[in-house]
Scaffold this motif. Structure first.
Motif, PDB file in Angstrom:
ATOM      1  N   GLU A 185     -83.682  34.833  35.860  1.00 35.00           N
ATOM      2  CA  GLU A 185     -83.031  35.581  36.708  1.00 35.00           C
ATOM      3  C   GLU A 185     -82.241  34.975  37.850  1.00 35.00           C
TER       4      GLU A 185
ATOM      5  N   THR B  67     -79.231  35.127  41.075  1.00 31.75           N
ATOM      6  CA  THR B  67     -78.271  35.544  41.918  1.00 31.75           C
ATOM      7  C   THR B  67     -76.946  35.150  42.177  1.00 31.75           C
TER       8      THR B  67
ATOM      9  N   SER C 277     -73.900  34.925  44.376  1.00 34.82           N
ATOM     10  CA  SER C 277     -73.308  35.425  45.591  1.00 34.82           C
ATOM     11  C   SER C 277     -71.868  34.412  45.915  1.00 34.82           C
TER      12      SER C 277
ATOM     13  N   ILE D 228     -75.812  44.130  44.400  1.00 34.35           N
ATOM     14  CA  ILE D 228     -76.213  44.038  45.780  1.00 34.35           C
ATOM     15  C   ILE D 228     -75.011  44.758  46.831  1.00 34.35           C
TER      16      ILE D 228
ATOM     17  N   SER E 297     -72.181  40.141  45.583  1.00 29.59           N
ATOM     18  CA  SER E 297     -73.279  39.788  45.231  1.00 29.59           C
ATOM     19  C   SER E 297     -73.683  40.596  43.951  1.00 29.59           C
TER      20      SER E 297
ATOM     21  N   VAL F 261     -77.467  40.705  41.104  1.00 27.31           N
ATOM     22  CA  VAL F 261     -78.436  39.875  40.199  1.00 27.31           C
ATOM     23  C   VAL F 261     -78.416  40.069  38.846  1.00 27.31           C
TER      24      VAL F 261
END
Length: 260
Positions: free
Chosen positions: A190, A192, A194, A223, A227, A229
């Protein structure tokens, strides 16, 4: 036969119509379909009147005049053009470059223009489908990631009511300045993403692995507009792969993740 022509011979409620002919100077009223209308002006060769609010929504009616001696003139046809309505759109959003836009409603057979906000109106031809019209919406670059434009239709019958149909224009997402945390790891990691821009209204997240296998429809959790995930596919081949993100505005450039 006193009446020769009507100019124009089609129109909508509130339009002023000219009855042209001869021996019209004793006209006392105008027959418009089943309605009797007072003339606005009378001369021997010209009578004017206003299409009444009692006119049918659309279709052909007969127009004649009543003379002071109790006689009625010959009748000539007039076509009432319905005011258009807009009830929905085939698309809820468009890229900044514009694109195909289908408008649903009524009253489109007369031809007219589709208005998208204050952008250049797009004409469509008469004689098509009365309940839908498809045009190429003009390009428009939102100030931010997206904005909303009102869609209305104008024909010879009038303009559709504003507020019922709207379309969003989207700028394309960008991963050019994005960072991944982590940026390396085994398949199934996983990560993220950004520092991106315009991650709004995401329709697809894709990972293309080092073997050029594209895994589309990846699960993701937004998010904010910069961003998300997401997860590297469990079947991704080892080596440098890339994520891309697709919205209504288009598909981003790649962001690299190395599968170990």
């Amino acid at each position: 036969m006193p009446i020769t022509t009507l100019t124009p011979n089609q129109g909508k409620v509130g339009d002023t119509i000219n009855i042209n002919g001869t021996s019209l100077g004793t006209t006392v009223s105008v027959n418009f379909g089943g309605a009797v209308v007072a003339p606005a002006s009378v001369s021997n060769t010209l009578v004017t009147f206003v299409v009444p609010t009692t006119a049918p929504c659309s279709g052909q009616v007969s127009v004649s005049v009543n003379l002071s001696n109790g006689t009625r003139s010959n009748a000539v046809p007039f076509f009432v053009i319905v005011a258009p309505t807009t009830t929905g759109l085939g698309q809820t959003c468009l890229p900044a470059g514009g694109g195909s836009l289908t408008v649903f409603g009524t009253g489109f057979a007369a031809g007219g223009t589709v208005h998208v906000g204050a952008l250049t109106p797009v004409a469509f031809a008469a004689g098509g489908n009365n309940t839908q019209v498809t045009v190429t919406a003009p390009a428009h670059t939102p100030t931010g990631c997206f904005d909303t434009q009102q869609v209305t239709v104008t024909t010879a019958g009038g303009s559709g009511t504003a507020g019922t149909t709207q379309v969003d224009y989207y700028n394309a997402p960008s991963l050019a300045a994005a960072t991944l945390a982590p940026a390396t790891g085994p398949a199934g990691t996983e990560t993220t993403i950004s520092g991106a821009t315009c991650l709004i209204g995401i329709t697809d997240v894709t990972f293309t692995d080092s073997a050029a296998t594209a895994f589309t429809g990846l699960p993701f959790t937004p998010i904010d507009a910069t961003s998300i995930v997401t997860t590297v596919p469990a079947a991704a081949a080892a080596g440098a792969g890339t994520f891309t993100v697709t919205t209504c505005g288009g598909t981003s450039g790649p962001a690299t993740f190395t599968v170990t």
